[in-house]
Scaffold this motif. Structure first.
Motif, short mmCIF file in Angstrom:
data_model
loop_
_atom_site.label_atom_id
_atom_site.label_comp_id
_atom_site.label_asym_id
_atom_site.label_seq_id
_atom_site.Cartn_x
_atom_site.Cartn_y
_atom_site.Cartn_z
N VAL A 377 0.82 -1.21 0.00
CA VAL A 377 0.00 0.00 0.00
C VAL A 377 0.86 1.26 0.00
O VAL A 377 0.38 2.34 -0.34
CB VAL A 377 -0.96 -0.01 1.21
CG1 VAL A 377 -0.22 0.33 2.50
CG2 VAL A 377 -2.12 0.95 1.00
N GLN A 411 -10.04 0.30 3.33
CA GLN A 411 -8.63 0.69 3.27
C GLN A 411 -8.42 2.01 4.00
O GLN A 411 -7.41 2.19 4.70
CB GLN A 411 -8.16 0.80 1.82
CG GLN A 411 -6.70 1.28 1.73
CD GLN A 411 -6.08 1.08 0.39
OE1 GLN A 411 -6.23 0.02 -0.23
NE2 GLN A 411 -5.36 2.08 -0.11
N GLU A 414 -8.55 1.42 7.68
CA GLU A 414 -7.27 0.85 8.13
C GLU A 414 -6.22 1.95 8.27
O GLU A 414 -5.50 2.03 9.27
CB GLU A 414 -6.79 -0.22 7.16
CG GLU A 414 -5.48 -0.89 7.53
CD GLU A 414 -5.62 -1.92 8.63
OE1 GLU A 414 -4.60 -2.23 9.27
OE2 GLU A 414 -6.75 -2.40 8.88
N TYR A 415 -6.13 2.80 7.24
CA TYR A 415 -5.13 3.86 7.24
C TYR A 415 -5.78 5.19 7.61
O TYR A 415 -5.74 6.17 6.87
CB TYR A 415 -4.42 3.91 5.88
CG TYR A 415 -3.59 2.68 5.67
CD1 TYR A 415 -2.33 2.56 6.26
CD2 TYR A 415 -4.09 1.60 4.95
CE1 TYR A 415 -1.58 1.41 6.12
CE2 TYR A 415 -3.35 0.44 4.81
CZ TYR A 415 -2.10 0.34 5.39
OH TYR A 415 -1.37 -0.82 5.26
N ARG A 487 0.93 -6.48 13.21
CA ARG A 487 0.91 -6.86 11.80
C ARG A 487 2.27 -7.44 11.38
O ARG A 487 2.32 -8.42 10.63
CB ARG A 487 0.56 -5.66 10.93
CG ARG A 487 0.46 -5.99 9.45
CD ARG A 487 0.46 -4.75 8.58
NE ARG A 487 -0.65 -3.86 8.84
CZ ARG A 487 -0.87 -2.74 8.16
NH1 ARG A 487 -0.06 -2.39 7.19
NH2 ARG A 487 -1.90 -1.97 8.46
N GLN A 518 -7.10 -6.42 11.50
CA GLN A 518 -6.98 -5.73 10.23
C GLN A 518 -8.34 -5.61 9.54
O GLN A 518 -9.18 -6.50 9.64
CB GLN A 518 -5.99 -6.48 9.32
CG GLN A 518 -4.56 -6.43 9.85
CD GLN A 518 -3.59 -7.26 9.02
OE1 GLN A 518 -3.86 -7.59 7.88
NE2 GLN A 518 -2.45 -7.61 9.62
N GLU A 522 -7.16 -4.47 3.85
CA GLU A 522 -5.76 -4.72 4.18
C GLU A 522 -5.47 -6.20 4.14
O GLU A 522 -4.43 -6.65 3.61
CB GLU A 522 -5.43 -4.15 5.56
CG GLU A 522 -4.03 -4.47 6.06
CD GLU A 522 -2.94 -3.83 5.24
OE1 GLU A 522 -1.81 -4.34 5.27
OE2 GLU A 522 -3.20 -2.81 4.56
N LYS A 525 -5.36 -7.54 0.51
CA LYS A 525 -4.11 -7.14 -0.15
C LYS A 525 -2.92 -7.95 0.37
O LYS A 525 -2.03 -8.35 -0.40
CB LYS A 525 -3.84 -5.65 0.05
CG LYS A 525 -4.59 -4.74 -0.90
CD LYS A 525 -4.04 -3.33 -0.83
CE LYS A 525 -4.59 -2.46 -1.96
NZ LYS A 525 -3.98 -1.12 -1.99
N LYS A 526 -2.89 -8.21 1.66
CA LYS A 526 -1.76 -8.94 2.23
C LYS A 526 -1.78 -10.41 1.80
O LYS A 526 -0.72 -11.00 1.59
CB LYS A 526 -1.78 -8.81 3.75
CG LYS A 526 -0.52 -9.32 4.45
CD LYS A 526 0.74 -8.66 3.95
CE LYS A 526 0.75 -7.16 4.11
NZ LYS A 526 0.72 -6.66 5.47
#
Length: 587
Positions: A377, A411, A414-415, A487, A518, A522, A525-526
């Motif tokens: 990201v 997202q 998360e951020y 994480r 999470q 996220e 994507k991980k």
């Protein structure tokens, strides 16, 4: 302070003694070169040949003699590289470690690991056949600096870009010849990146060419075949490679162990022990998160502070506070300017608390180019150590456009603002940006070219820990820093369970969402990133673990001082962490 130019040493030439042919005086003795002179000559020859062989890497490092060229990705190119590695390894082994200085011994170790790792990748991982992203990455890395970095006048960069555009059809021809049956997820990711390259070549480059009218015709003549070749590559990946992409994305225990040992430059590392340490860190970090969440509760949450007694209650309390922090979120339009502000705040915090020496080179936050998305990201892309005009980019990836609205929102949950502050610590200050600028001033060109990934990533996680220790952002950012550490540990468990085990998507998402708190975006994507990488996700935890061991030892020594200690750790480039004790003079 200006960065060092590329210093590739040559053998010293000793002039012949002057005198008459009939002189009876004995000839002057020619002293043999010292081990230091010989080692410097060898590393200089090696690095010159290495940078010429890998011209896109040379461009990234700031050596611009080969900016119009591409590496040879063909089978013949691989065979030539393997011969080059074997000859270099034989010459490296001719140097007795006892004859070298401490710095030279570390350089020899770094170079030996790099040679072995490159051979392992070519022989066992076979990226030109099994990793379609290889071609997307090479092309993107070859074009991007010429477009985005002002290391030379635009006319000079465009002349190099013309040469690289002319070479793209050849790169694509090799891809079509060599790509076999890669893992499906690797091909999917390559398709997304090649679409971004098509967009760059189709839309962005014509706007850039308009700024150099004298070169416009030649650049257009190179762009059109390059664009056609990229479209051909995209169709080939979609229509030919994707249907046959049935390769296994799992490394398997044996290859995962080899890969991880190369990644962290630790030939004795036990991946199972690292995974056990990561699970223990997960448990400890969850306990710290609970304490911080309960500290925040009275200022954020309605009702009395809970008194959780079960594991489910404890996780529910943590999740409730994290959900509250997630409400303070950004969007596509606001995240980059807010990130730039947070980077400035973190820089001022490091200065005010005198944590370490600050770099003077500029750093900007940008939207991640489309052809570089699909892996992480965010990333930090610093100028190379040989670059005369340094500039660092911290790039942030927006949520994929084809995601449903709820996942795109996840997202930004998360951020959120507090997590974004911690992310800018990791990627920027005092994380990657600061560390890499310090690294660029270290005198070893070997370590300038071959970073130790575990040191680089471990330092960034250590930077998060250090800023939280001194109170950056208060308890809100501290909670997100702990979530990020959770994480990091979880990523190590994922890496191990996927590549040395049989973990599937359902188990992976349950681990990330249920144990590491999470958001769905996220975690999704991980899951992708964990499958297309092997070992890299473990470098963060390994590096942080080892740097914290060193920190605790330093604090136990008399005279510990924060600024002096951190600058000392940063003073040796990006070395293998196992070499740091010797470099610092600790025996």
């Amino acid at each position: 302070m200006r960065l060092r130019p590329l210093a590739l040493p040559f053998l010293l030439l000793v002039p012949l003694a002057c005198g008459s042919a009939t002189s009876s005086a004995p000839p002057a003795a020619v002293m043999p070169p010292s081990p230091t002179t010989s080692f410097a000559a060898f590393t200089g020859r090696f690095l010159r040949a290495y940078l010429e062989r890998f011209p896109t890497e040379a461009t990234a490092l700031g050596e611009h003699a080969y900016d119009a060229r591409w590496p040879d990705l063909s089978e013949a190119g691989d065979a030539s590289t393997l011969s080059f590695l074997a000859a270099s390894r034989a010459e490296l082994r001719s140097f007795a470690p006892a004859s070298l200085t401490e710095d030279e011994r570390v350089d020899a170790s770094v170079l030996g690991n790099a040679l072995d790792r490159m051979e392992f990748e070519l022989r066992e991982q076979r990226p030109a056949e099994l990793v379609p992203r290889t071609y997307a990455n090479v092309i993107g890395d070859g074009l991007d600096p010429l477009v985005t970095r002002e290391f030379a006048p635009l006319e000079v960069r465009m002349k190099s870009l013309e040469g690289r555009l002319q070479g793209i059809p050849g790169v694509v021809a090799v891809a079509k010849q060599r790509l076999g049956r890669p893992p499906h997820i690797n091909t999917e990711t390559a398709i997304e990146q090649v679409r971004g390259l098509v967009g760059l070549c189709d839309h962005d480059l014509p706007e850039l060419f308009a700024k150099v009218p004298a070169q416009h015709a030649a650049l257009e003549a190179a762009r059109r075949p390059a664009l056609a070749a990229l479209k051909d590559l995209l169709a080939f990946l979609e229509d030919v490679v994707l249907p046959r992409s049935d390769g296994d994305f799992r490394a398997g225990r044996e290859r995962f162990t080899k890969t991880l040992r190369f990644q962290v430059d630790d030939p004795a590392l036990d991946p199972d022990a690292l995974e056990r340490d990561a699970r223990a860190t997960m448990r400890e970090t969850q306990e710290q998160m609970l304490a911080t969440a309960l500290e925040l509760w009275p200022t954020l949450m309605p009702g009395p502070r809970p008194q959780p007694t079960t594991d489910a209650d404890r996780k529910a309390a943590i999740r409730a506070v994290l959900d509250k922090l997630a409400e303070d979120r950004l969007d596509d339009a606001t995240i980059v300017p807010e990130a730039q502000r947070l980077l400035a705040d973190a820089t001022e915090f490091v200065r005010a608390h005198d944590l370490m020496s600050l770099p003077v080179e500029p750093c900007s936050v940008i939207v991640m180019p489309e052809y570089k998305r699909g892996f992480a990201v965010a990333y930090c892309e610093a100028s190379g150590p040989f670059e005369a005009h340094p500039l660092t980019f911290v790039a942030l990836s927006p949520p994929p456009a084809d995601w449903p609205a709820e996942r795109r929102l996840s997202q930004y949950r998360e951020y959120n603002r507090s997590m974004l502050a911690d992310l800018l610590v990791h990627e920027g200050m005092p994380g990657h940006y600061l560390q890499l600028m310090h690294k660029n001033h270290f005198k070893s060109d070997v370590r300038a070219v071959f970073d130790d990934g575990a040191f680089v990533e471990g330092w960034a996680v250590y930077g998060e820990w250090l800023m939280a220790k001194y109170g950056f952002g208060g308890p809100k950012v501290h909670l997100e820093q702990l979530k990020m550490l959770l994480r990091v540990a979880t990523n190590t468990v994922l890496d191990h369970a996927i590549h040395a085990g049989t973990m599937d998507e359902k188990e992976a998402l349950a681990l990330m969402e249920g144990e590491a708190f999470q958001e769905e975006g996220e975690a999704v994507k991980k899951w992708r990133r964990a499958r297309i990488s092997q070992g890299q996700l473990s470098t963060y935890f390994y590096g942080f673990r080892e740097l914290m061991k060193l920190r605790r030892e330093a604090e136990a020594r008399p005279g510990f001082a924060e600024h002096a200690y951190n600058d000392r750790v940063l003073a040796f480039g990006s070395p293998p962490i196992r070499a740091l004790r010797g470099e610092m003079g600790w025996r």
